[in-house]
Design an enzyme around this catalytic site. Structure first.
Site, PDB file in Angstrom:
ATOM      1  N   ASN A 115       0.840  -1.199   0.000  1.00 23.54           N
ATOM      2  CA  ASN A 115       0.000   0.000   0.000  1.00 23.54           C
ATOM      3  C   ASN A 115       0.875   1.249   0.000  1.00 23.54           C
ATOM      4  OD1 ASN A 115      -1.894   2.101   1.797  1.00 23.54           O
ATOM      5  ND2 ASN A 115      -2.978   0.889   0.278  1.00 23.54           N
ATOM      6  N   GLY A 135      -1.955   1.764   4.833  1.00 30.16           N
ATOM      7  CA  GLY A 135      -0.651   2.363   4.605  1.00 30.16           C
ATOM      8  C   GLY A 135      -0.746   3.759   4.028  1.00 30.16           C
ATOM      9  N   ARG A 176      -0.995   5.006   1.013  1.00 27.97           N
ATOM     10  CA  ARG A 176      -2.050   5.297   0.039  1.00 27.97           C
ATOM     11  C   ARG A 176      -3.403   5.377   0.723  1.00 27.97           C
ATOM     12  NH1 ARG A 176      -5.976   3.733  -3.624  1.00 27.97           N
ATOM     13  NH2 ARG A 176      -5.768   4.697  -5.686  1.00 27.97           N
ATOM     14  N   CYS A 177      -3.662   4.457   1.656  1.00 32.01           N
ATOM     15  CA  CYS A 177      -4.937   4.486   2.374  1.00 32.01           C
ATOM     16  C   CYS A 177      -5.135   5.801   3.124  1.00 32.01           C
ATOM     17  CB  CYS A 177      -5.000   3.340   3.383  1.00 32.01           C
ATOM     18  SG  CYS A 177      -5.239   1.710   2.674  1.00 32.01           S
ATOM     19  N   MET A 178      -4.046   6.380   3.620  1.00 31.03           N
ATOM     20  CA  MET A 178      -4.137   7.573   4.470  1.00 31.03           C
ATOM     21  C   MET A 178      -4.167   8.873   3.683  1.00 31.03           C
ATOM     22  SD  MET A 178      -1.720   6.710   7.754  1.00 31.03           S
ATOM     23  CE  MET A 178      -0.185   6.615   6.811  1.00 31.03           C
TER      24      MET A 178
END
Length: 411
Positions: A355, A398, A400-402
């Site tokens: 991620n 990770g 990208r998720c954040m």
């Protein structure tokens, strides 16, 4: 970006100019062991350290020339009149699954008493403990008040909010305002609704909507990837179903945002692989990270729009060759998370080694803890910006998720 198009995202790798984050807040401190599954968490982060890690993440982005926006700030700036502010409170309460009229009235009075808009927004994110409210007289208690007296919350917290990728997704110049997998997370989309309706920069119809939170089928931003100005990738996953993807794609093609084809990835339906971006991300013009465990079961469909209908074809060839052909490059390299070691691959995928957030071609933000995957990425010539995430990763997401890009340079 122009004044008419405040959102501009036509790739996963173009130089990142502007990004939306959410700094973890008091909602994290409202996690407790008995209700982790209900709130989609596996563990409880230590808020003070999680905030330090998140601040370092934001600073690392600023150091690379990225303008950092915050969800809580944009949402507060969207409450531009007392009427809109009150409408937000009432809509928030209507979606909060509050038990009992007297309880709802007490919470409304609590929220209306908060004068500062950002403090109000942060309170709605944190949730409301029953202990914060005045004692309801026995004569006014409903059956639900009596039956659920041991549950500590009048309104659940939203601890997943620091994963800003999921409630809505920027696609070209438009936004997919998502209907999410769980009731816990679906409430998060109210902030995007008010931002893209009322914010001085992002509201007022300036950003076309390609999906609406009131749809009945589920989709989340971790399953929506912009590979190029012509090609999107979407995941059919635990959190996103095929019916939602069809609705999304029809809207994207009808809105004429410029995309010509969509690659739909169908893979294992479980929490370990909850979104496409937990197992597959683009890190350079011709390089992707991938979790080796999905490769055997992965099915890919090409979707185009012809004569006002979706045309869907299942792809049977090699994934790398398919990606190369669609991206117009000679060769695509799939970089396996954890390399060829199944133990390392499983551990580092769980800790979001796949991620990654690409902030320019070949420049990638990663968690420093995924040492094997990081060493492989560096051996392929990628520049890594490593951040600490021992607390942040407990939420199973990770870099990208954040993050939710609002503006990228074209490639």
């Amino acid at each position: 970006m122009t004044a008419q198009t405040p959102i501009h995202v036509y790739s996963e790798i173009g130089k990142l100019k502007k990004v939306l984050l959410h700094r973890p807040g008091k909602e994290i401190e409202n996690l407790m062991p008995d209700y982790l599954e209900r709130l989609l968490f596996d563990d409880i982060p230590f808020l003070e350290d999680a905030q330090k890690e998140h601040d370092a993440f934001a600073q690392a982005l600023r150091d690379e020339g990225v303008e950092v926006l915050y969800l809580e700030t944009l949402a507060a700036e969207s409450l531009v009149t007392p009427e809109i502010r009150e409408a937000f409170i009432d809509e928030y309460l209507s979606e909060a699954n509050i038990r009992g009229r007297a309880t709802k009235k007490a919470i409304r009075e609590l929220l209306m008493s908060i004068e500062d808009n950002q403090e109000l927004i942060e309170k709605t994110m944190a949730g409301v403990q029953k202990s914060e409210l005045p004692e309801i007289p026995a004569a006014e208690k409903g059956l639900t008040d009596l039956v659920e007296s041991s549950y500590p919350f009048a309104i659940d917290p939203m601890p997943n909010l620091y994963f800003t990728r999921d409630p809505f997704a920027t696609i070209g110049t438009g936004v997919s305002l998502n209907h999410m997998f769980s009731e816990t997370r679906n409430r998060e989309t109210i902030y995007g609704k008010y931002i893209f309706t009322h914010h001085p920069i992002y509201g007022g119809g300036k950003v076309p909507m390609v999906y609406d939170r009131n749809e009945t089928t589920r989709i989340e931003g971790g399953d929506e990837l912009v590979l190029s100005k012509d090609v999107l990738a979407v995941g059919i996953s635990q959190r996103t179903d095929a019916a939602s993807i069809e609705k999304l794609l029809v809207n994207i093609f009808k809105q004429k945002l410029g995309f010509k084809k969509v690659l739909a990835f169908e893979f294992a339906n479980n929490r370990k692989f909850m979104h496409l971006d937990t197992v597959f991300t683009m890190v350079d013009y011709d390089k992707f990270t991938i979790h080796p465990e999905i490769e055997g079961d992965l099915r890919v469909y090409s979707v185009t729009y012809e004569n006002e209908e979706l045309r869907i074809v299942e792809e049977t060839g090699d994934l790398a060759e398919l990606l190369a052909a669609n991206l117009g490059v000679e060769h695509v390299e799939l970089i396996r998370c954890g390399g060829d070691n199944l133990v390392a691959a499983g551990r580092e995928q769980w800790n979001d080694g796949s991620n990654t957030l690409t902030i320019a071609p070949g420049v990638v933000v990663v968690y420093n803890r995924n040492t094997i995957t990081n060493a492989i990425l560096e051996s392929k010539g990628l520049k890594l910006i490593k951040i600490h995430g021992s607390e942040l990763v407990r939420g199973r997401g990770g870099p990208r998720c954040m993050s939710m890009p609002f503006e990228r340079e074209d490639i």
